[in-house]
Design a protein around this motif. Structure first.
Motif, short mmCIF file in Angstrom:
data_model
loop_
_atom_site.label_atom_id
_atom_site.label_comp_id
_atom_site.label_asym_id
_atom_site.label_seq_id
_atom_site.Cartn_x
_atom_site.Cartn_y
_atom_site.Cartn_z
N SER A 120 -8.23 1.10 -1.01
CA SER A 120 -9.51 1.35 -0.32
C SER A 120 -10.61 0.41 -0.81
CB SER A 120 -9.93 2.80 -0.51
OG SER A 120 -10.08 3.09 -1.88
N GLU A 121 -10.31 -0.41 -1.80
CA GLU A 121 -11.33 -1.32 -2.30
C GLU A 121 -11.25 -2.70 -1.67
OE1 GLU A 121 -11.86 -1.38 -6.66
OE2 GLU A 121 -10.77 0.53 -6.68
N ILE A 122 -10.17 -2.96 -0.93
CA ILE A 122 -10.01 -4.28 -0.31
C ILE A 122 -10.27 -4.19 1.18
CG2 ILE A 122 -8.47 -6.25 -0.02
CD1 ILE A 122 -8.91 -5.61 -2.90
N LYS A 123 -11.31 -4.90 1.62
CA LYS A 123 -11.66 -4.88 3.03
C LYS A 123 -10.76 -5.81 3.84
CE LYS A 123 -16.52 -3.99 2.06
NZ LYS A 123 -17.86 -4.60 1.93
N ILE A 124 -10.48 -5.39 5.05
CA ILE A 124 -9.67 -6.19 5.97
C ILE A 124 -10.31 -7.56 6.17
CG2 ILE A 124 -8.81 -6.34 8.33
CD1 ILE A 124 -7.40 -4.25 6.66
N ALA A 125 -11.61 -7.58 6.31
CA ALA A 125 -12.32 -8.85 6.53
C ALA A 125 -12.03 -9.84 5.41
CB ALA A 125 -13.82 -8.59 6.63
N LYS A 126 -11.95 -9.35 4.18
CA LYS A 126 -11.72 -10.24 3.05
C LYS A 126 -10.34 -10.90 3.15
CE LYS A 126 -11.69 -10.59 -1.97
NZ LYS A 126 -12.03 -9.96 -3.25
N VAL A 127 -9.34 -10.11 3.42
CA VAL A 127 -7.98 -10.65 3.55
C VAL A 127 -7.94 -11.67 4.67
CG1 VAL A 127 -5.59 -10.10 4.08
CG2 VAL A 127 -6.96 -8.52 2.70
N PHE A 128 -8.53 -11.31 5.78
CA PHE A 128 -8.57 -12.23 6.91
C PHE A 128 -9.16 -13.58 6.51
CE2 PHE A 128 -10.10 -14.29 10.63
CZ PHE A 128 -9.18 -13.97 11.61
N ARG A 129 -10.31 -13.54 5.86
CA ARG A 129 -10.97 -14.79 5.47
C ARG A 129 -10.15 -15.59 4.48
NH1 ARG A 129 -15.84 -11.46 5.12
NH2 ARG A 129 -17.11 -11.80 6.99
N LEU A 130 -9.48 -14.90 3.57
CA LEU A 130 -8.67 -15.60 2.57
C LEU A 130 -7.53 -16.38 3.20
CD1 LEU A 130 -8.41 -13.00 -0.32
CD2 LEU A 130 -9.59 -15.19 -0.34
N VAL B 194 0.85 -1.19 0.00
CA VAL B 194 0.00 0.00 0.00
C VAL B 194 0.88 1.24 0.00
CG1 VAL B 194 -1.64 1.36 1.34
CG2 VAL B 194 -1.96 -1.10 1.12
N GLU B 195 1.95 1.18 0.80
CA GLU B 195 2.87 2.33 0.86
C GLU B 195 3.52 2.58 -0.49
OE1 GLU B 195 5.51 1.54 4.08
OE2 GLU B 195 4.02 2.03 5.62
N LYS B 196 3.73 1.54 -1.24
CA LYS B 196 4.39 1.67 -2.55
C LYS B 196 3.39 1.66 -3.70
CE LYS B 196 8.62 0.96 -0.76
NZ LYS B 196 9.86 1.66 -0.96
N TYR B 197 2.13 1.88 -3.35
CA TYR B 197 1.11 1.82 -4.39
C TYR B 197 1.38 2.88 -5.45
CZ TYR B 197 -3.57 1.40 -6.46
OH TYR B 197 -4.62 1.21 -7.31
N ASN B 198 1.26 2.50 -6.70
CA ASN B 198 1.54 3.39 -7.84
C ASN B 198 3.02 3.65 -8.05
OD1 ASN B 198 -0.95 3.76 -8.98
ND2 ASN B 198 -1.52 5.42 -7.58
N GLU B 199 3.87 2.87 -7.41
CA GLU B 199 5.30 3.00 -7.67
C GLU B 199 5.79 1.78 -8.45
OE1 GLU B 199 7.69 4.04 -4.29
OE2 GLU B 199 6.06 5.22 -3.41
N GLY B 200 4.88 1.05 -9.02
CA GLY B 200 5.27 -0.12 -9.82
C GLY B 200 5.51 -1.34 -8.96
N PRO B 201 5.88 -2.46 -9.61
CA PRO B 201 6.06 -3.72 -8.91
C PRO B 201 7.13 -3.65 -7.83
CG PRO B 201 5.98 -4.08 -11.28
CD PRO B 201 6.05 -2.60 -11.07
N VAL B 202 6.89 -4.38 -6.75
CA VAL B 202 7.84 -4.44 -5.63
C VAL B 202 8.37 -5.87 -5.51
CG1 VAL B 202 8.16 -4.09 -3.16
CG2 VAL B 202 6.51 -2.68 -4.42
N LEU B 203 9.66 -6.00 -5.36
CA LEU B 203 10.29 -7.32 -5.25
C LEU B 203 9.87 -8.04 -3.98
CD1 LEU B 203 13.99 -6.68 -6.35
CD2 LEU B 203 12.12 -7.67 -7.68
N ASN C 220 -15.51 -2.53 7.52
CA ASN C 220 -15.49 -1.10 7.24
C ASN C 220 -14.09 -0.50 7.28
OD1 ASN C 220 -18.34 -0.12 6.86
ND2 ASN C 220 -18.56 -1.33 8.72
N ARG C 221 -13.10 -1.40 7.35
CA ARG C 221 -11.71 -0.94 7.23
C ARG C 221 -11.13 -1.61 5.99
NH1 ARG C 221 -13.67 1.00 10.90
NH2 ARG C 221 -12.87 1.78 12.87
N THR C 222 -10.27 -0.87 5.32
CA THR C 222 -9.66 -1.42 4.10
C THR C 222 -8.15 -1.38 4.23
OG1 THR C 222 -9.45 0.69 2.96
CG2 THR C 222 -11.58 -0.44 2.80
N LEU C 223 -7.49 -1.89 3.21
CA LEU C 223 -6.03 -1.85 3.20
C LEU C 223 -5.52 -0.42 3.36
CD1 LEU C 223 -5.05 -4.43 0.45
CD2 LEU C 223 -5.32 -4.74 2.91
N ALA C 224 -6.30 0.53 2.88
CA ALA C 224 -5.88 1.93 3.00
C ALA C 224 -5.73 2.35 4.46
CB ALA C 224 -6.88 2.84 2.30
#
Lengths: 149, 149
Positions: B71-81, B17-26, B127-131
């Motif tokens: 902001s489109e990815i909910k914390i709940a979703k990541v947790f469940r995955l 998230v911190e590097k969002y829009n800075e291209g791929p991260v290794l 109601n919380r997202t990666l953002a």
DNA sequence: AAAAAGTCTACCGGTTTGGTAGGGTGTTTA
DNA sequence: TAAACACCCTACCAAACCGGTAGACTTTTT
């Protein structure tokens, strides 16, 4: 998720709440009625005794019983005794706190969110007791007030 | 409690998230900066890619990146995955529901309590997202309104 | 003394967790 | 076109945890 151990513990405690003031209840009775493996239940009840929730009596007429009134034992306490931390990370736990090595709590967004989750969970679990475990009718035919209206 | 896998996943996502829009991260960059075992992290990121959270690019200049806005990815979703059910019992879970054999949900006090816990938890996690994972100053020196007063 | 009922110690198989190893595959660039 | 790069995939593994069992022991009652 609750472990089976905790689930069984709550089932057994529910049973003991229902029989509160009826004297000691046999392990075997609880095991049978609640369909819990007998020897496993033995461990669980013993543990609950050693941690002060239950007391027991040996010999004929013996069994297990609640040491205190159901309304004096919080759900949160039972949970912690059996399954440990309620919080989702050690750095967020009140009773099992451990610093996390790789992140600074002050600047960790995850920490913030999980503190909120913890507080919301505790707001419920610290305000419900064993007394809340027993059967109440959830959909009474008549309402509490003015059932005719 | 979160598994280490989920914890690492959130750390890695925070980094992305911190590097969002800075291209791929290794992978190696994330592993080093966040102190996550490299090969373990590979698994985790691949999993997050296969479930649609991340995307990747191979070869020089490649790496991992968020497929959508934080902001489109909910914390709940990541947790469940990663860790599966959020609820504390299968009979209380929305996404992983399973009937419990030994108790009637309609008359199970524990069920009621754990539904409340679930709802309180989801009210936050949905109601919380990666953002929300990234650094914000929690104790600004001045307040937001009338900092001089 | 016998029967009842909890107590204690030990063990055990299966699953999950938290990794590691190493080669394979697709991309870029010289 | 080949080397370098970086993710992809399969397999494996040790330790811990979970769920449960076995069996002998102690205490209490009758």
């Amino acid at each position: 998720m609750l472990t089976k151990k905790a689930y069984y513990a709550f089932q057994a405690l529910t049973h003991l709440v229902e029989k509160y003031n009826e004297g000691p209840v046999l392990i075997s009775e609880i095991a049978e009625e609640r369909k819990i493996p007998l020897k496993f239940l033995e461990n669980i009840l013993l543990h609950l005794k050693n941690t002060g929730i239950l007391d027991s009596k040996k010999g004929k007429g013996g069994g297990y019983f609640l040491k205190n009134s159901p309304s004096e034992i919080k759900i949160a306490k039972v949970f912690r005794l059996i399954d440990g931390p309620i919080a989702m990370l050690p750095c967020v736990s009140l009773y099992f706190y451990q610093r996390c090595e790789n992140c600074n709590e002050k600047f960790c967004g995850l920490h913030d969110i999980l503190v909120e989750v913890r507080d919301a969970t505790l707001a419920i679990m610290e305000n419900r007791t064993l007394a809340d475990l027993i059967l109440r009718d959830k959909n009474p035919v008549g309402g509490l007030v003015s059932p005719e209206m």
